[in-house]
Design an enzyme around this catalytic site. Structure first.
Site, PDB file in Angstrom:
ATOM      1  N   TYR A 288       0.856  -1.191   0.000  1.00 24.39           N
ATOM      2  CA  TYR A 288       0.000   0.000   0.000  1.00 24.39           C
ATOM      3  C   TYR A 288       0.891   1.240   0.000  1.00 24.39           C
ATOM      4  CZ  TYR A 288      -4.098   2.815   1.008  1.00 24.39           C
ATOM      5  OH  TYR A 288      -5.126   3.717   0.936  1.00 24.39           O
ATOM      6  N   TYR A 339      -5.473   5.037  -7.659  1.00 25.48           N
ATOM      7  CA  TYR A 339      -5.771   4.945  -6.234  1.00 25.48           C
ATOM      8  C   TYR A 339      -7.172   4.380  -6.073  1.00 25.48           C
ATOM      9  CZ  TYR A 339      -6.110   5.993  -1.285  1.00 25.48           C
ATOM     10  OH  TYR A 339      -6.248   5.875   0.081  1.00 25.48           O
TER      11      TYR A 339
END
Lengths: 384, 141
Positions: A288, A339
């Site tokens: 992440y 994203y």
């Protein structure tokens, strides 16, 4: 009990753009239909749905999704909280549900218009509730400012540098340049990152993730059923969630004695234990990366190097594809592909296991996927 | 909620709740108070309903010295909330209180290029509105 009992058998996405022009429910349905097609299944096979949740912005309920797909019955459903920390959690819950026999075919998805939908913090009210009451009035409002504060302390304690963070963005952009789905594909240099506009010192614009619209979905079923489907299964070896003691999110980490006692450290320990592997077994990692520095924290949390050594690890090119010993975010990640709260990283993990990634790691047999380090977190280990 | 349009660059202020009221009330009289556990003696910040170290609900508010050191900081640039953007670049600090807990705060009278990790600070109190006084810090000595 869960290890190797389930597999990801289908993946689907929409395009990743700044303004997709359709509601999140619609893009969720598109991604799920694409994942079903990929798996060779139909909506009538689905009996479980799991998703990522962020407080205050959830228009896509399981029941709306089920109704609009034509799912005959749901036997399990749920949302996993804490945004990017939940990146892997819907798949964690899907694997658990199927391994225990509560359902046969689960959808896990994330759909978010984070490009066109505006920044959540921009809706800050005149009076701030909760712990934010002790932060936002001082001007610590958005995620980038919050994590800049943690990043600066990390640099101080461990000697990490802006150039090292930049190396993450550069390595991921190099991968994105070969990925037709990626939002940003123009290669960049360390200088480009360092000279990009400062957003929250020490984080520059190119240290920050994209703000895009899009949706991603995966289909999870039993290992047994997976063997009869269209695609080579990505078996789920390990799943975990982790929070650790006295957890406060984001900049709240500074309230802990050791702010670098990240939730992801606990998720790492447990996902390795379930998968019965260690860092040396991992061929490719999908971390992440809402900000470049977070990739360093995950390299450390998952034991690829000691605490404080990730800067050097990155600087030596060890996360680069194809030559590094641990290619990271081979799709470009949140910094360059899109994203979608890290859910796109799961899809890339599956592609690596299938051997179909744009930046394919040779003979990849084990992929690690990790959610945000700094909020209640989750992780997955996938294998061929 | 007070009346506020998006065009009014008003500073967001804390919602004051029964849990946090002792902190904000003390700040109004230029005192910094934080919670301490009666059972395990640990201090904690931010305020909670119980001790986050041992789980005991037996916690109380104690005035602390206001002496602290600079733990970390950032300087924020646009995009930001309008109030801060109009005044950017905007520094925010994290301080470590002499008693142990850390907090987010503002800093006064100290240019950013003079910040140093571990720099000695002392609490100041800045009245913002009728019911809100924010805890700020300035360099000590």
């Amino acid at each position: 009990m869960i290890r190797d009992k389930t597999a990801i058998v289908g993946i689907g996405t929409t395009e990743y753009v700044r303004d997709i022009g359709r509601p999140e429910l619609q893009t969720a349905l598109e991604a799920i239909r694409a994942a079903l097609d990929d798996a060779g299944l139909t909506a009538t096979d689905i009996d479980a749905i799991f998703k990522i949740e962020t407080p205050g912005e959830e228009p896509n309920s399981e029941l709306e999704v089920a109704r609009n797909l034509g799912v005959p019955n749901l036997r399990a459903w749920g949302g996993a909280g804490y945004g990017g920390g939940a990146a892997c959690a819907p798949v964690v819950h899907a694997a658990m549900t199927i391994a225990t026999g509560m359902a046969d075919v689960a959808v896990a998805f994330r759909s978010r218009n984070r490009g066109s939908g505006g920044r959540p913090w921009a809706r800050t009210g005149a009076r701030v509730p909760g712990i934010g009451a002790f932060e936002i009035p001082y001007g610590l409002v958005g995620p980038v400012q919050q994590l800049a504060l943690v990043t600066r302390r990390y640099m101080h304690e461990y000697g990490a540098t802006s150039e090292q963070f930049a190396r993450v963005a550069v390595a991921q952009r190099a991968c994105a340049s070969k990925n037709p789905r990626a939002y940003f594909r123009e290669p960049i240099t360390v200088d480009d990152v360092i000279s990009s506009r400062m957003i929250a010192d020490p984080l520059h614009l190119l240290d920050c993730s994209l703000e895009t619209d899009g949706a991603c979905a995966v289909i999870v079923t039993s290992a047994e059923r997976a063997r009869d489907l269209k695609q080579p299964p990505a078996y789920i070896m390990g799943v975990s969630q982790g929070m650790g003691p006295r957890h406060y999110m984001m900049s709240g980490l500074i309230y802990k004695e050791n702010p670098f006692d990240f939730p992801t450290i606990y998720a790492a320990r447990d996902v390795y234990a379930m998968a019965e592997i260690g860092p040396n077994d991992v061929d490719v990692a999908l971390f992440y990366d809402v900000f470049s520095a977070m990739v360093l924290w995950q390299l450390e949390a998952f034991g690829f190097c000691e605490p404080g050594e990730a800067g050097a690890f990155v600087e030596e090119g060890r996360i680069d594809w194809p030559d590094g010993d641990l290619p990271v975010n081979t799709h470009g990640g949140s910094l360059s592909e899109a994203y979608v709260h890290g859910f796109n990283h799961i899809l890339e993990g599956v592609r690596q296991i299938r051997g179909t990634a744009d930046c394919q790691v040779k003979d990849a047999s084990i992929a690690l996927v990790a959610a945000a380090a700094v909020v209640p977190s989750s992780a997955l280990v996938l294998r061929r | 909620m007070t009346e506020q349009t998006e065009m009014t660059p008003q500073r967001p202020l804390p919602e004051i709740t029964p849990l946090t009221e002792p902190f904000w009330r003390a700040a109004q009289s230029k005192k910094l108070v934080i919670q301490r556990c009666a059972k395990c003696d640990e201090y904690q910040f931010p305020p909670e309903l119980a001790c986050t170290h041992c789980g005991s609900p037996d916690i109380d508010w104690h005035e602390v010295s206001g002496r602290a050191t600079l733990y970390s900081w950032t300087v924020a640039h646009p995009p930001m909330l309008p109030y801060f953007q109009e005044r950017s670049p905007w520094p925010v600090v994290a301080v470590e209180l002499e008693e142990g807990p850390r907090m987010i705060a503002g800093i006064v009278e100290t240019p950013v290029d003079e910040y140093e990790f571990g720099m000695s600070l002392v609490a100041e109190f800045e009245k913002i509105s009728e019911d809100v006084t924010l805890v700020m810090f300035r360099r000590d000595g």
